[in-house]
Scaffold this active site. Structure first.
Site, PDB file in Angstrom:
ATOM      1  N   SER A   8      82.958  55.040  33.157  1.00 39.38           N
ATOM      2  CA  SER A   8      82.392  53.710  32.880  1.00 39.38           C
ATOM      3  C   SER A   8      81.650  53.265  34.128  1.00 39.38           C
ATOM      4  CB  SER A   8      83.497  52.721  32.505  1.00 39.38           C
ATOM      5  OG  SER A   8      84.501  52.708  33.493  1.00 39.38           O
ATOM      6  N   GLU A  10      80.108  49.812  36.418  1.00 43.27           N
ATOM      7  CA  GLU A  10      80.109  48.365  36.634  1.00 43.27           C
ATOM      8  C   GLU A  10      78.730  47.916  37.119  1.00 43.27           C
ATOM      9  OE1 GLU A  10      83.536  46.489  38.625  1.00 43.27           O
ATOM     10  OE2 GLU A  10      82.053  45.654  40.014  1.00 43.27           O
ATOM     11  N   THR A  41      80.205  42.006  36.144  1.00 42.13           N
ATOM     12  CA  THR A  41      81.020  41.114  36.974  1.00 42.13           C
ATOM     13  C   THR A  41      80.688  39.647  36.702  1.00 42.13           C
ATOM     14  OG1 THR A  41      79.485  41.114  38.824  1.00 42.13           O
ATOM     15  CG2 THR A  41      81.147  42.851  38.808  1.00 42.13           C
ATOM     16  N   ARG A  99      91.673  37.272  38.960  1.00 46.14           N
ATOM     17  CA  ARG A  99      91.792  35.976  39.614  1.00 46.14           C
ATOM     18  C   ARG A  99      90.444  35.558  40.192  1.00 46.14           C
ATOM     19  NH1 ARG A  99      94.443  35.155  45.371  1.00 46.14           N
ATOM     20  NH2 ARG A  99      92.426  36.058  45.862  1.00 46.14           N
ATOM     21  N   GLY A 100      89.780  36.501  40.856  1.00 43.22           N
ATOM     22  CA  GLY A 100      88.510  36.196  41.492  1.00 43.22           C
ATOM     23  C   GLY A 100      88.684  35.747  42.929  1.00 43.22           C
ATOM     24  N   ASP A 101      87.578  35.753  43.639  1.00 37.49           N
ATOM     25  CA  ASP A 101      87.521  35.245  45.013  1.00 37.49           C
ATOM     26  C   ASP A 101      86.431  34.192  45.030  1.00 37.49           C
ATOM     27  OD1 ASP A 101      89.423  36.826  46.377  1.00 37.49           O
ATOM     28  OD2 ASP A 101      88.048  38.523  46.277  1.00 37.49           O
ATOM     29  N   HIS A 141      96.492  44.776  47.804  1.00 39.94           N
ATOM     30  CA  HIS A 141      95.550  43.640  47.848  1.00 39.94           C
ATOM     31  C   HIS A 141      95.652  42.983  49.226  1.00 39.94           C
ATOM     32  CE1 HIS A 141      94.089  39.516  47.048  1.00 39.94           C
ATOM     33  NE2 HIS A 141      93.209  40.173  46.327  1.00 39.94           N
ATOM     34  N   GLN A 168      90.567  49.026  42.901  1.00 36.99           N
ATOM     35  CA  GLN A 168      89.608  48.793  43.970  1.00 36.99           C
ATOM     36  C   GLN A 168      89.092  50.172  44.393  1.00 36.99           C
ATOM     37  OE1 GLN A 168      87.303  47.294  45.389  1.00 36.99           O
ATOM     38  NE2 GLN A 168      88.576  45.507  45.810  1.00 36.99           N
ATOM     39  N   PHE A 208      81.402  46.257  52.532  1.00 32.35           N
ATOM     40  CA  PHE A 208      82.197  46.106  51.289  1.00 32.35           C
ATOM     41  C   PHE A 208      83.666  46.399  51.562  1.00 32.35           C
ATOM     42  CE2 PHE A 208      78.197  47.494  48.897  1.00 32.35           C
ATOM     43  CZ  PHE A 208      77.814  46.190  48.663  1.00 32.35           C
ATOM     44  N   HIS A 258      85.891  54.949  36.964  1.00 34.95           N
ATOM     45  CA  HIS A 258      85.047  53.755  36.850  1.00 34.95           C
ATOM     46  C   HIS A 258      84.124  53.702  38.068  1.00 34.95           C
ATOM     47  CE1 HIS A 258      84.015  49.672  35.574  1.00 34.95           C
ATOM     48  NE2 HIS A 258      84.133  49.292  36.834  1.00 34.95           N
TER      49      HIS A 258
HETATM   50  P1  FAD Z   1      95.844  38.784  41.139  1.00 33.36           P
HETATM   51  O1  FAD Z   1      96.343  39.934  40.351  1.00 33.36           O
HETATM   52  O2  FAD Z   1      96.133  37.408  40.640  1.00 33.36           O
HETATM   53  O3  FAD Z   1      96.421  38.947  42.621  1.00 33.36           O
HETATM   54  C1  FAD Z   1      95.859  38.227  43.702  1.00 33.36           C
HETATM   55  C2  FAD Z   1      96.851  38.174  44.850  1.00 33.36           C
HETATM   56  O4  FAD Z   1      97.892  37.261  44.543  1.00 33.36           O
HETATM   57  C3  FAD Z   1      97.557  39.495  45.162  1.00 33.36           C
HETATM   58  O5  FAD Z   1      97.765  39.550  46.550  1.00 33.36           O
HETATM   59  C4  FAD Z   1      98.891  39.394  44.408  1.00 33.36           C
HETATM   60  O6  FAD Z   1      99.908  40.182  45.027  1.00 33.36           O
HETATM   61  C5  FAD Z   1      99.167  37.893  44.527  1.00 33.36           C
HETATM   62  N1  FAD Z   1      99.876  37.298  43.391  1.00 33.36           N
HETATM   63  C6  FAD Z   1      99.715  37.583  42.071  1.00 33.36           C
HETATM   64  N2  FAD Z   1     100.485  36.784  41.321  1.00 33.36           N
HETATM   65  C7  FAD Z   1     101.142  35.946  42.169  1.00 33.36           C
HETATM   66  C8  FAD Z   1     102.058  34.873  42.000  1.00 33.36           C
HETATM   67  N3  FAD Z   1     102.483  34.502  40.796  1.00 33.36           N
HETATM   68  N4  FAD Z   1     102.524  34.228  43.111  1.00 33.36           N
HETATM   69  C9  FAD Z   1     102.102  34.594  44.362  1.00 33.36           C
HETATM   70  N5  FAD Z   1     101.225  35.617  44.582  1.00 33.36           N
HETATM   71  C10 FAD Z   1     100.743  36.276  43.494  1.00 33.36           C
HETATM   72  N6  FAD Z   1      86.026  39.242  41.701  1.00 33.36           N
HETATM   73  C11 FAD Z   1      85.178  38.348  41.114  1.00 33.36           C
HETATM   74  O7  FAD Z   1      85.074  37.193  41.564  1.00 33.36           O
HETATM   75  N7  FAD Z   1      84.432  38.702  40.005  1.00 33.36           N
HETATM   76  C12 FAD Z   1      84.511  39.924  39.440  1.00 33.36           C
HETATM   77  O8  FAD Z   1      83.838  40.210  38.459  1.00 33.36           O
HETATM   78  C13 FAD Z   1      85.405  40.882  40.041  1.00 33.36           C
HETATM   79  N8  FAD Z   1      85.591  42.125  39.497  1.00 33.36           N
HETATM   80  C14 FAD Z   1      86.536  42.970  40.025  1.00 33.36           C
HETATM   81  C15 FAD Z   1      86.774  44.210  39.386  1.00 33.36           C
HETATM   82  C16 FAD Z   1      87.736  45.087  39.891  1.00 33.36           C
HETATM   83  C17 FAD Z   1      87.993  46.397  39.173  1.00 33.36           C
HETATM   84  C18 FAD Z   1      88.469  44.754  41.072  1.00 33.36           C
HETATM   85  C19 FAD Z   1      89.477  45.710  41.641  1.00 33.36           C
HETATM   86  C20 FAD Z   1      88.233  43.531  41.697  1.00 33.36           C
HETATM   87  C21 FAD Z   1      87.289  42.632  41.184  1.00 33.36           C
HETATM   88  N9  FAD Z   1      87.044  41.382  41.763  1.00 33.36           N
HETATM   89  C22 FAD Z   1      86.159  40.479  41.184  1.00 33.36           C
HETATM   90  C23 FAD Z   1      87.767  40.998  42.998  1.00 33.36           C
HETATM   91  C24 FAD Z   1      89.083  40.270  42.678  1.00 33.36           C
HETATM   92  O9  FAD Z   1      88.798  39.069  41.994  1.00 33.36           O
HETATM   93  C25 FAD Z   1      89.759  39.983  44.009  1.00 33.36           C
HETATM   94  O10 FAD Z   1      90.268  41.184  44.556  1.00 33.36           O
HETATM   95  C26 FAD Z   1      90.830  38.906  43.991  1.00 33.36           C
HETATM   96  O11 FAD Z   1      91.167  38.605  45.346  1.00 33.36           O
HETATM   97  C27 FAD Z   1      92.117  39.269  43.276  1.00 33.36           C
HETATM   98  O12 FAD Z   1      91.961  39.336  41.938  1.00 33.36           O
HETATM   99  P2  FAD Z   1      93.154  39.909  41.000  1.00 33.36           P
HETATM  100  O13 FAD Z   1      92.712  39.748  39.612  1.00 33.36           O
HETATM  101  O14 FAD Z   1      93.566  41.231  41.482  1.00 33.36           O
HETATM  102  O15 FAD Z   1      94.291  38.826  41.376  1.00 33.36           O
END
Ligand code: FAD
Length: 278
Positions: A8, A10, A41, A99-101, A141, A168, A208, A258
């Site tokens: 796939s 991105e 994204t 979750r996003g950044d 992470h 990642q 990156f 991917h």
């Molecule tokens: P989560 O799974 O929510 O985790 C984030 C952090 O919080 C981790 O350190 C985890 O250990 C911690 N955590 C989780 N749950 C809890 C809780 N309940 N209490 C306390 N801590 C907790 N970013 C974008 O903005 N747009 C995109 O389109 C995008 N695409 C991506 C695609 C891929 C394949 C990847 C790997 C990353 C992508 N990102 C994108 C980046 C991603 O949004 C960031 O890495 C972000 O910091 C974490 O997202 P996550 O969904 O992994 O978060």
């Protein structure tokens, strides 16, 4: 002999009309390799919302499934509901839930602070309509308290309803294999596709990697530094490294690959062809 696995790609939505035109050509060319899907994204806080939607609408009509990314850190439930409704109406049935950044300067952690909250919300909203992909971090992470805690958080995403994951980008296959072993020990057996970032440009790659916590092994960094501005040597070296990495991942059981395409045809196309995955 390496197994054949699905691939796939991105994309990120382009900011300009020229970029959108270029992406159309990239999509057309990469589609010839018969990927399982293209994911697109989404900027956290809705920063690329309209451009993400435009790309999704356009590519959704071209045959290969389109998988929108959704991020929750800066969007409220009403906004996410609106997007889910649009995706359903377009016939889309797979999303990447993140979750996003947030762009620096914006505050986040609103109604849905973590990806697991978004997954629960998608399930409440749409039941089993969407297959949900999530992010995975074999090298941990950057904000996780510990590796173990990060694995627990990943397990929570799976319990909340995630069906599969994409990692990642990484250059160390052992990190992926160790992560998969740890998941297996937790009884988690969802497919996890390693994220592949082809090497084309040393400074971009280092930027990156620094931003995402992905590790570039010393031997790769040193080699890239030694090539300086010699971009053809960097590309040739990068190609060799990626072919070896992908083969090791596939031989070790990766269910699919991917590609972080960076909206480029090459080196993605050549890599897929040389791996025999087209
Ligand atoms: P989560 O799974 O929510 O985790 C984030 C952090 O919080 C981790 O350190 C985890 O250990 C911690 N955590 C989780 N749950 C809890 C809780 N309940 N209490 C306390 N801590 C907790 N970013 C974008 O903005 N747009 C995109 O389109 C995008 N695409 C991506 C695609 C891929 C394949 C990847 C790997 C990353 C992508 N990102 C994108 C980046 C991603 O949004 C960031 O890495 C972000 O910091 C974490 O997202 P996550 O969904 O992994 O978060």
């Amino acid at each position: 002999m390496t197994r054949r696995v699905p691939i796939s790609f991105e994309f990120f939505p382009s900011k300009t009309d020229t970029g959108a035109e270029k992406l159309r050509v990239v999509h057309q060319q990469l589609q010839l390799l018969k990927p399982e899907f293209f994911s697109i994204t989404y900027g956290a806080g809705g920063s690329t919302r309209e451009r993400t939607l435009a790309a999704i609408r356009e590519f959704n009509e071209k045959g290969t499934p389109v998988v929108p990314h959704l991020s929750c850190i800066g969007d409220d439930k009403a906004r996410i509901t609106e997007l889910l409704n649009i995706y359903k109406a377009l016939g889309i049935n797979r999303v990447v839930a993140l979750r996003g950044d947030l762009p620096s300067g914006q505050v986040g952690l609103g109604e849905l602070p973590y990806a697991q909250d978004l997954i629960r919300f998608i399930r409440e909203h749409s039941g089993d309509h969407f297959s949900i992909e999530v992010a995975a971090y074999p090298e941990m992470h950057p904000q996780a308290e510990s590796f173990d805690q990060d694995i627990q958080r990943f397990a929570e995403k799976v319990r909340a309803g995630a069906n599969s994951a994409i990692t990642q980008f990484l250059f160390n296959p052992d990190a992926y294999f160790y992560f998969m072993d740890r998941l297996q020990k937790q009884g988690i057996d969802i497919p996890v596709a390693p994220g592949i970032m082809p090497i084309t440009n040393a400074s971009n790659l280092i930027r990156f990697a620094d931003g995402t916590g992905a590790e570039i092994p010393r031997w790769i960094r040193k080699q890239l530094a030694a090539y300086g501005d010699d971009s053809s040597s960097i590309k040739a070296f990068g190609h060799e490294v990626m072919v070896n990495l992908c083969n090791r991942l596939i031989d070790g059981g990766a269910p699919s690959l991917h590609f972080y395409s960076m909206n480029q045809i090459e080196p993605n196309r050549q890599l897929v062809l040389d791996l025999g995955l087209a």
